[in-house]
Design a protein around this motif. Structure first.
Motif, PDB file in Angstrom:
ATOM      1  N   THR A  72     -36.718  79.531 -46.112  1.00  0.00           N
ATOM      2  CA  THR A  72     -36.213  78.760 -47.354  1.00  0.00           C
ATOM      3  C   THR A  72     -35.764  80.514 -48.288  1.00  0.00           C
ATOM      4  O   THR A  72     -36.258  81.472 -47.450  1.00  0.00           O
ATOM      5  CB  THR A  72     -37.531  78.719 -47.943  1.00  0.00           C
ATOM      6  N   ASP A 127     -34.068  74.998 -49.378  1.00  0.00           N
ATOM      7  CA  ASP A 127     -32.643  75.116 -47.464  1.00  0.00           C
ATOM      8  C   ASP A 127     -31.386  76.228 -47.569  1.00  0.00           C
ATOM      9  O   ASP A 127     -31.087  75.226 -48.605  1.00  0.00           O
ATOM     10  CB  ASP A 127     -32.189  73.647 -47.228  1.00  0.00           C
ATOM     11  N   THR A 167     -36.182  80.957 -52.057  1.00  0.00           N
ATOM     12  CA  THR A 167     -37.429  80.786 -53.144  1.00  0.00           C
ATOM     13  C   THR A 167     -36.909  81.430 -54.655  1.00  0.00           C
ATOM     14  O   THR A 167     -36.004  82.066 -54.691  1.00  0.00           O
ATOM     15  CB  THR A 167     -38.842  81.051 -52.842  1.00  0.00           C
ATOM     16  N   THR A 210     -32.994  84.607 -47.662  1.00  0.00           N
ATOM     17  CA  THR A 210     -34.124  83.542 -46.928  1.00  0.00           C
ATOM     18  C   THR A 210     -35.137  84.166 -46.419  1.00  0.00           C
ATOM     19  O   THR A 210     -35.361  85.288 -46.142  1.00  0.00           O
ATOM     20  CB  THR A 210     -33.386  83.505 -45.827  1.00  0.00           C
ATOM     21  N   THR A 211     -36.776  83.757 -46.332  1.00  0.00           N
ATOM     22  CA  THR A 211     -37.571  83.949 -46.319  1.00  0.00           C
ATOM     23  C   THR A 211     -38.293  84.617 -44.789  1.00  0.00           C
ATOM     24  O   THR A 211     -37.008  83.712 -44.074  1.00  0.00           O
ATOM     25  CB  THR A 211     -38.430  83.321 -46.987  1.00  0.00           C
ATOM     26  N   GLU A 212     -38.911  84.313 -44.086  1.00  0.00           N
ATOM     27  CA  GLU A 212     -39.542  84.748 -42.983  1.00  0.00           C
ATOM     28  C   GLU A 212     -39.676  83.189 -42.177  1.00  0.00           C
ATOM     29  O   GLU A 212     -39.723  82.977 -41.276  1.00  0.00           O
ATOM     30  CB  GLU A 212     -40.930  84.864 -42.546  1.00  0.00           C
ATOM     31  N   GLU A 213     -39.752  82.136 -44.065  1.00  0.00           N
ATOM     32  CA  GLU A 213     -40.507  80.614 -43.407  1.00  0.00           C
ATOM     33  C   GLU A 213     -39.067  80.593 -43.478  1.00  0.00           C
ATOM     34  O   GLU A 213     -39.478  79.082 -43.118  1.00  0.00           O
ATOM     35  CB  GLU A 213     -41.474  80.501 -44.587  1.00  0.00           C
TER      36      GLU A 213
END
Length: 330
Positions: free
Chosen positions: A302, A317, A304, A297-300
């Motif tokens: 999500t 998500d 990808t 999971t990214t810092e945002e």
């Protein structure tokens, strides 16, 4: 014949047989397919050339094997060019196009763009994988990197793993039609001795590199004579005849093999095609736990994923991924 009629042969594979020699083959021309494959990435010319060669090999081999679903070619090495991967998806019905996709992975920092392209692969292997769909056992054949080109690797694979004498004569590069810009084209001829029930192999090992089998190791004397004659005729082909579009594949076969009684079959159209999708990415991530998904999971907030073949970008998500997903993401 008009130029437009000749260009109609672009992005096709034409099967043929040399009745006087017991040899089958393929003539292939790729144009728009290569443009779409290569436009997905910003490769240096060296890498573009190897991807073009691999895509051409894939189109010819895929059509010759008549797989019911997918055939994949892979070259993996320990040099700066780490991987070249291609997929061939058989047509869904008679007359429909087959689909080809391809990509390469390489070390931008260590690749020598002035060296011979094939030398940048290093030591490794050439593999053909066949997936015929659900309830069918996948097949994989692997041979060492050998020779001085990707087509030479493919020839070694067929001699060593399939006991089928095989020859490729390929050309590829930037081409220009009057009034148009430059773009990639590729063309080639594949020759293959018809399969035998009991291949004839001489001795313990082969006469090729590191004892690998070559075509003449698995042919008897009469077959060797036919094979040598057909290869000598193929040696006379010119690059412009292979790459087109000024010479059609049917005319090319008559120029090269008219005494070998060439017989052609229905041409197979080829297109660029990628099978990636939201559902396929979710499926590939379904083996991971929520904890594993958390590491992706990214810092945002999500997860990808990018398709290496077509460049499609997917955003998810994390709560909808993995075998502990709260829902199916619908």
């Amino acid at each position: 014949m008009s130029l437009s009629a000749k260009i109609a042969w672009d992005d096709t594979v034409l099967p043929f047989q040399l009745d006087a020699s017991d040899i089958r083959g393929r003539v292939a021309r790729l144009d728009g397919v290569l443009e779409q494959v290569l436009s997905q990435h910003d490769y240096p010319p060296m890498i573009e050339g190897m991807v073009a060669e691999m895509a051409l090999l894939t189109a010819m081999i895929g059509q010759s094997m008549k797989t019911r679903w997918k055939l994949s070619l892979q070259v993996r090495g320990d040099g700066p060019v780490r991987l070249i991967a291609t997929d061939y998806y058989s047509p869904s019905e008679d007359g429909a196009p087959a689909s080809v996709r391809a990509y390469a992975s390489y070390d931008k920092e260590n690749i020598d763009l002035n060296a011979d392209a094939f030398s940048q692969i290093g030591k490794g292997y050439f593999a053909i994988l066949i997936d015929q769909g659900q309830d069918m056992t996948p097949y994989q054949g692997v041979t060492p990197i050998s020779g001085a080109s990707l087509s030479a690797c493919a020839e070694t694979y067929f001699a060593q793993s399939e006991q089928l004498p095989t020859r490729f004569s390929l050309t590829f590069g930037q081409s220009q039609i009057p009034g148009e810009g430059t773009h990639w084209r590729a063309g080639g001829v594949m020759l293959q001795h018809m399969p035998k029930a009991s291949p004839f192999a001489k001795g313990e090992g082969g006469s090729g590199e590191d004892g690998l089998l070559e075509a003449t190791d698995i042919l008897n004397d009469d077959e060797t004579e036919n094979w040598t004659r057909a290869n000598a005729l193929l040696d006379t082909v010119e690059e412009i005849e292979l790459i087109g579009p000024s010479v059609t594949p049917t005319d090319l076969l008559l120029r090269l093999f008219h005494e070998e009684q060439p017989r052609v079959f229905d041409a197979q159209p080829v297109q660029f095609g990628c099978t990636c999708s939201d559902d396929r990415v979710r499926q590939s991530l379904s083996i991971y736990s929520a904890k594993d998904i958390g590491t992706m999971t990214t810092e945002e907030g999500t997860v990808t994923a990018d398709c290496q073949f077509c460049g499609a970008h997917y955003v998810f998500d994390p709560a909808t991924l993995g075998f502990e997903a709260k829902d199916d993401g619908a």
